[in-house]
Scaffold this motif. Structure first.
Motif, PDB file in Angstrom:
ATOM      1  N   GLU A   1      -0.581 -13.005 -30.692  1.00 37.66           N
ATOM      2  CA  GLU A   1       0.452 -12.425 -31.558  1.00 37.66           C
ATOM      3  C   GLU A   1      -0.164 -11.315 -32.416  1.00 37.66           C
ATOM      4  O   GLU A   1      -1.299 -11.444 -32.871  1.00 37.66           O
ATOM      5  CB  GLU A   1       1.011 -13.492 -32.506  1.00 37.66           C
ATOM      6  CG  GLU A   1       1.790 -14.573 -31.813  1.00 37.66           C
ATOM      7  CD  GLU A   1       2.163 -15.671 -32.797  1.00 37.66           C
ATOM      8  OE1 GLU A   1       3.329 -16.059 -32.807  1.00 37.66           O
ATOM      9  OE2 GLU A   1       1.286 -16.132 -33.547  1.00 37.66           O
ATOM     10  N   TYR A   2       0.641 -10.290 -32.653  1.00 32.64           N
ATOM     11  CA  TYR A   2       0.153  -9.211 -33.515  1.00 32.64           C
ATOM     12  C   TYR A   2       0.546  -9.465 -34.966  1.00 32.64           C
ATOM     13  O   TYR A   2       1.642  -9.942 -35.254  1.00 32.64           O
ATOM     14  CB  TYR A   2       0.728  -7.865 -33.066  1.00 32.64           C
ATOM     15  CG  TYR A   2      -0.080  -7.241 -31.952  1.00 32.64           C
ATOM     16  CD1 TYR A   2      -1.339  -6.712 -32.212  1.00 32.64           C
ATOM     17  CD2 TYR A   2       0.417  -7.188 -30.651  1.00 32.64           C
ATOM     18  CE1 TYR A   2      -2.092  -6.137 -31.196  1.00 32.64           C
ATOM     19  CE2 TYR A   2      -0.336  -6.618 -29.629  1.00 32.64           C
ATOM     20  CZ  TYR A   2      -1.584  -6.096 -29.913  1.00 32.64           C
ATOM     21  OH  TYR A   2      -2.326  -5.527 -28.915  1.00 32.64           O
ATOM     22  N   GLN A   3      -0.360  -9.096 -35.843  1.00 28.63           N
ATOM     23  CA  GLN A   3      -0.150  -9.231 -37.279  1.00 28.63           C
ATOM     24  C   GLN A   3      -0.291  -7.827 -37.881  1.00 28.63           C
ATOM     25  O   GLN A   3      -1.273  -7.137 -37.593  1.00 28.63           O
ATOM     26  CB  GLN A   3      -1.250 -10.153 -37.813  1.00 28.63           C
ATOM     27  CG  GLN A   3      -1.136 -10.533 -39.243  1.00 28.63           C
ATOM     28  CD  GLN A   3      -2.168 -11.599 -39.612  1.00 28.63           C
ATOM     29  OE1 GLN A   3      -3.202 -11.753 -38.941  1.00 28.63           O
ATOM     30  NE2 GLN A   3      -1.900 -12.319 -40.668  1.00 28.63           N
ATOM     31  N   ALA A   4       0.696  -7.429 -38.688  1.00 25.20           N
ATOM     32  CA  ALA A   4       0.631  -6.088 -39.286  1.00 25.20           C
ATOM     33  C   ALA A   4      -0.287  -6.103 -40.513  1.00 25.20           C
ATOM     34  O   ALA A   4      -0.387  -7.112 -41.211  1.00 25.20           O
ATOM     35  CB  ALA A   4       2.033  -5.648 -39.697  1.00 25.20           C
ATOM     36  N   ALA A   5      -0.951  -4.975 -40.754  1.00 23.16           N
ATOM     37  CA  ALA A   5      -1.816  -4.862 -41.938  1.00 23.16           C
ATOM     38  C   ALA A   5      -1.737  -3.430 -42.458  1.00 23.16           C
ATOM     39  O   ALA A   5      -1.725  -2.477 -41.679  1.00 23.16           O
ATOM     40  CB  ALA A   5      -3.259  -5.211 -41.582  1.00 23.16           C
TER      41      ALA A   5
ATOM     42  N   ASN B   1       7.636 -12.385 -35.374  1.00 27.71           N
ATOM     43  CA  ASN B   1       6.875 -13.635 -35.261  1.00 27.71           C
ATOM     44  C   ASN B   1       6.672 -14.194 -36.677  1.00 27.71           C
ATOM     45  O   ASN B   1       7.125 -13.609 -37.653  1.00 27.71           O
ATOM     46  CB  ASN B   1       5.551 -13.421 -34.510  1.00 27.71           C
ATOM     47  CG  ASN B   1       4.627 -12.437 -35.215  1.00 27.71           C
ATOM     48  OD1 ASN B   1       4.615 -12.343 -36.443  1.00 27.71           O
ATOM     49  ND2 ASN B   1       3.865 -11.681 -34.444  1.00 27.71           N
ATOM     50  N   GLN B   2       6.033 -15.289 -36.778  1.00 26.79           N
ATOM     51  CA  GLN B   2       5.906 -15.960 -38.082  1.00 26.79           C
ATOM     52  C   GLN B   2       4.656 -15.523 -38.859  1.00 26.79           C
ATOM     53  O   GLN B   2       4.385 -16.016 -39.947  1.00 26.79           O
ATOM     54  CB  GLN B   2       5.843 -17.493 -37.878  1.00 26.79           C
ATOM     55  CG  GLN B   2       7.109 -18.084 -37.288  1.00 26.79           C
ATOM     56  CD  GLN B   2       8.345 -17.699 -38.097  1.00 26.79           C
ATOM     57  OE1 GLN B   2       8.393 -17.887 -39.304  1.00 26.79           O
ATOM     58  NE2 GLN B   2       9.332 -17.125 -37.421  1.00 26.79           N
ATOM     59  N   MET B   3       3.888 -14.607 -38.270  1.00 24.57           N
ATOM     60  CA  MET B   3       2.622 -14.224 -38.916  1.00 24.57           C
ATOM     61  C   MET B   3       2.895 -13.463 -40.222  1.00 24.57           C
ATOM     62  O   MET B   3       3.698 -12.535 -40.245  1.00 24.57           O
ATOM     63  CB  MET B   3       1.821 -13.284 -37.997  1.00 24.57           C
ATOM     64  CG  MET B   3       1.433 -13.890 -36.672  1.00 24.57           C
ATOM     65  SD  MET B   3       0.249 -15.204 -36.894  1.00 24.57           S
ATOM     66  CE  MET B   3      -1.148 -14.278 -37.498  1.00 24.57           C
ATOM     67  N   PRO B   4       2.208 -13.840 -41.307  1.00 26.46           N
ATOM     68  CA  PRO B   4       2.345 -13.013 -42.514  1.00 26.46           C
ATOM     69  C   PRO B   4       1.643 -11.669 -42.299  1.00 26.46           C
ATOM     70  O   PRO B   4       0.685 -11.591 -41.514  1.00 26.46           O
ATOM     71  CB  PRO B   4       1.622 -13.835 -43.589  1.00 26.46           C
ATOM     72  CG  PRO B   4       0.674 -14.713 -42.843  1.00 26.46           C
ATOM     73  CD  PRO B   4       1.263 -14.954 -41.483  1.00 26.46           C
ATOM     74  N   ALA B   5       2.134 -10.641 -42.958  1.00 30.75           N
ATOM     75  CA  ALA B   5       1.447  -9.344 -42.887  1.00 30.75           C
ATOM     76  C   ALA B   5       0.329  -9.351 -43.935  1.00 30.75           C
ATOM     77  O   ALA B   5       0.385 -10.074 -44.931  1.00 30.75           O
ATOM     78  CB  ALA B   5       2.432  -8.228 -43.173  1.00 30.75           C
ATOM     79  N   ILE B   6      -0.691  -8.529 -43.671  1.00 32.93           N
ATOM     80  CA  ILE B   6      -1.836  -8.463 -44.595  1.00 32.93           C
ATOM     81  C   ILE B   6      -1.769  -7.152 -45.367  1.00 32.93           C
ATOM     82  O   ILE B   6      -1.477  -6.106 -44.794  1.00 32.93           O
ATOM     83  CB  ILE B   6      -3.176  -8.482 -43.817  1.00 32.93           C
ATOM     84  CG1 ILE B   6      -3.259  -9.716 -42.913  1.00 32.93           C
ATOM     85  CG2 ILE B   6      -4.375  -8.447 -44.770  1.00 32.93           C
ATOM     86  CD1 ILE B   6      -4.448  -9.681 -41.968  1.00 32.93           C
ATOM     87  N   VAL B   7      -2.054  -7.236 -46.678  1.00 36.24           N
ATOM     88  CA  VAL B   7      -2.202  -5.988 -47.428  1.00 36.24           C
ATOM     89  C   VAL B   7      -3.615  -5.956 -48.003  1.00 36.24           C
ATOM     90  O   VAL B   7      -4.068  -6.901 -48.634  1.00 36.24           O
ATOM     91  CB  VAL B   7      -1.080  -5.811 -48.488  1.00 36.24           C
ATOM     92  CG1 VAL B   7      -0.926  -7.011 -49.378  1.00 36.24           C
ATOM     93  CG2 VAL B   7      -1.299  -4.581 -49.331  1.00 36.24           C
ATOM     94  N   PHE B   8      -4.328  -4.864 -47.701  1.00 42.72           N
ATOM     95  CA  PHE B   8      -5.671  -4.647 -48.256  1.00 42.72           C
ATOM     96  C   PHE B   8      -5.479  -3.856 -49.546  1.00 42.72           C
ATOM     97  O   PHE B   8      -5.036  -2.711 -49.512  1.00 42.72           O
ATOM     98  CB  PHE B   8      -6.549  -3.856 -47.287  1.00 42.72           C
ATOM     99  CG  PHE B   8      -6.725  -4.545 -45.972  1.00 42.72           C
ATOM    100  CD1 PHE B   8      -7.375  -5.766 -45.874  1.00 42.72           C
ATOM    101  CD2 PHE B   8      -6.225  -3.969 -44.804  1.00 42.72           C
ATOM    102  CE1 PHE B   8      -7.528  -6.406 -44.658  1.00 42.72           C
ATOM    103  CE2 PHE B   8      -6.376  -4.604 -43.588  1.00 42.72           C
ATOM    104  CZ  PHE B   8      -7.032  -5.827 -43.514  1.00 42.72           C
TER     105      PHE B   8
END
Ligand code: SF4
Length: 394
Positions: free
Chosen positions: A28-32, A58-65
């Motif tokens: 699964e891809y996760q956005a960041a 999808n259920q993946m949380p997105a990441i913020v740097f």
């Protein structure tokens, strides 16, 4: 990892451009996204990453740097605010009139409608085209009779009242000068430019937020030393984040060598990022009392942020005071990077490609590209120093 992905859901009428898409072990891809903000608790960040999550379905949380080096997760708790925003945008799109909008450099300069909107803003001499003028200040300025950049440039700062996001003598005077500089295309000097004496070494780091560790990994500590030619580029490099501490120690050793060579060392950089990274490394490895760390962060620190005298002493015909905008400007420093597409995110991507590559030639080429970009960055700060000396210190 995919850099600058483009996501589209035609049925829903949604598009999104996450900085990164990261593939996990479940396929699964996760956005960041990388942000300058120090907090993820901003509506625009929640909505932006919430839209990416909707597009990825999808259920993946997105990441913020975040700007301070931390990471945060944006998950389903932001679905409500995201859906509300999408509803508002749909209702806006259903009208036939183009809505009134204010220019915002950070938003508009990366927007697909930039070429459509910018001429209108320019013709109208929209006040928020100016650095330091927030769109939310504009209605109150207009009420005070200042409708355009020409009006502002001709105003006496003492006669301009405090308005939201533009308060105090200093900010108002600067806004008037910014308007004058915009119209003339020329730099305006407000006060003497003061640069410290000593042997200057230009310094810039490249770091990777996509690590397993708790903080960013600096894979490259780059320096341009006297005589400042391309052969005078020196660096500390680490192949992977397992070598993070070794790279940090070697960086400190390198600083000690420069200190021995130049007791009056000036370590010039642009923005607060280098100093804050040294601070976070010293705390990561419990080395706040290390002699070199104390030298770097103490009262007699050799670190010198070139961004400060620039902002304090000059008003420039630019919309942001970033290193690239000032250095690339043909009427200002006029220094061009060898690779026009390069940038700090570009460097992160090349480094992650380097980490994944198994072919030694590919790794060598990628490393050379990253070093070339960093060498251009430190050369740019050197050119900026020379420009300041030539133009404003004679
Ligand atoms: S360029 Fe136009 S559409 Fe895009 S953010 Fe700016 S005002 Fe809005």
């Amino acid at each position: 990892m995919i850099y600058q992905a483009q996501l589209i859901d035609e049925a829903e009428g949604l598009i999104g451009f996450p900085d990164f898409l990261l593939l996990n072990e479940n396929g699964e891809y996760q956005a960041a996204d990388a942000k300058l903000s120090l907090s993820e608790n901003k509506k625009e960040i929640k909505v932006q990453l919430g839209v990416y999550r909707k597009l990825l379905a999808n259920q993946m949380p997105a990441i913020v740097f975040l700007g301070g080096g931390q990471q945060a997760l944006i998950g389903e708790e932001t679905d409500e605010v995201t859906n509300k925003y999408i509803g508002e945008m749909r209702s806006l799109l259903s009208t036939t009139e183009q809505p009134t909008a204010r220019y915002s450099h950070s938003k508009c300069s990366t927007c697909p409608y930039y070429q459509h909107c910018k001429p209108g803003f320019r013709t109208a001499e929209e006040l928020s085209l100016l650095y330091g003028i927030d769109g939310r200040s504009v209605p109150a300025l207009q009420q005070a009779g200042i409708e355009t950049i020409t009006d502002l440039a001709a105003s006496d700062p003492a006669g301009i009242p405090d308005v939201p996001y533009l308060k105090g003598e200093e900010k108002i005077e600067r806004a008037v000068l910014q308007a004058q500089s915009y119209l003339s295309g020329e730099a305006i000097q407000r006060s003497p430019v003061v640069l410290p004496d000593g042997h200057w070494i230009h310094f810039d780091i490249e770091d990777n937020p996509l690590t397993e560790n708790s903080g960013k990994h600096v894979y490259l500590w780059g320096f341009l030393v006297p005589d400042y030619g391309s052969a005078n580029f020196e660096y500390v490099w680490t192949d992977c984040d397992e070598d993070d501490k070794a790279g940090w120690i070697e960086f400190l050793n390198q600083i000690e060598r420069y200190r021995q060579r130049y007791p009056d060392l000036i370590l010039a950089h642009y923005s607060a990022h280098e100093a804050s990274t040294i601070r976070s490394y010293s705390s990561r490895y419990n080395m706040e009392d290390h002699a070199t760390v104390k030298y770097l962060l103490g009262e007699e620190s050799p670190l010198f942020d070139l961004h400060k005298p620039l902002l304090q002493s000059l008003v420039l015909p630019v919309q942001s005071y970033g290193l690239k905008e000032i250095c690339k400007h043909p009427d200002l420093v006029n220094f061009q990077w060898e690779d026009d597409d390069s940038g700090s995110q570009w460097s992160v991507v090349q480094f992650n490609r380097f980490l994944l590559a198994t072919d030694s030639q590919v790794r060598t080429d990628l490393k050379a590209e990253i070093l070339g970009y960093n060498r251009d960055d430190v050369t740019a700060t050197r050119r900026l120093e020379e420009w300041l000396r030539e133009q404003f210190m004679v």
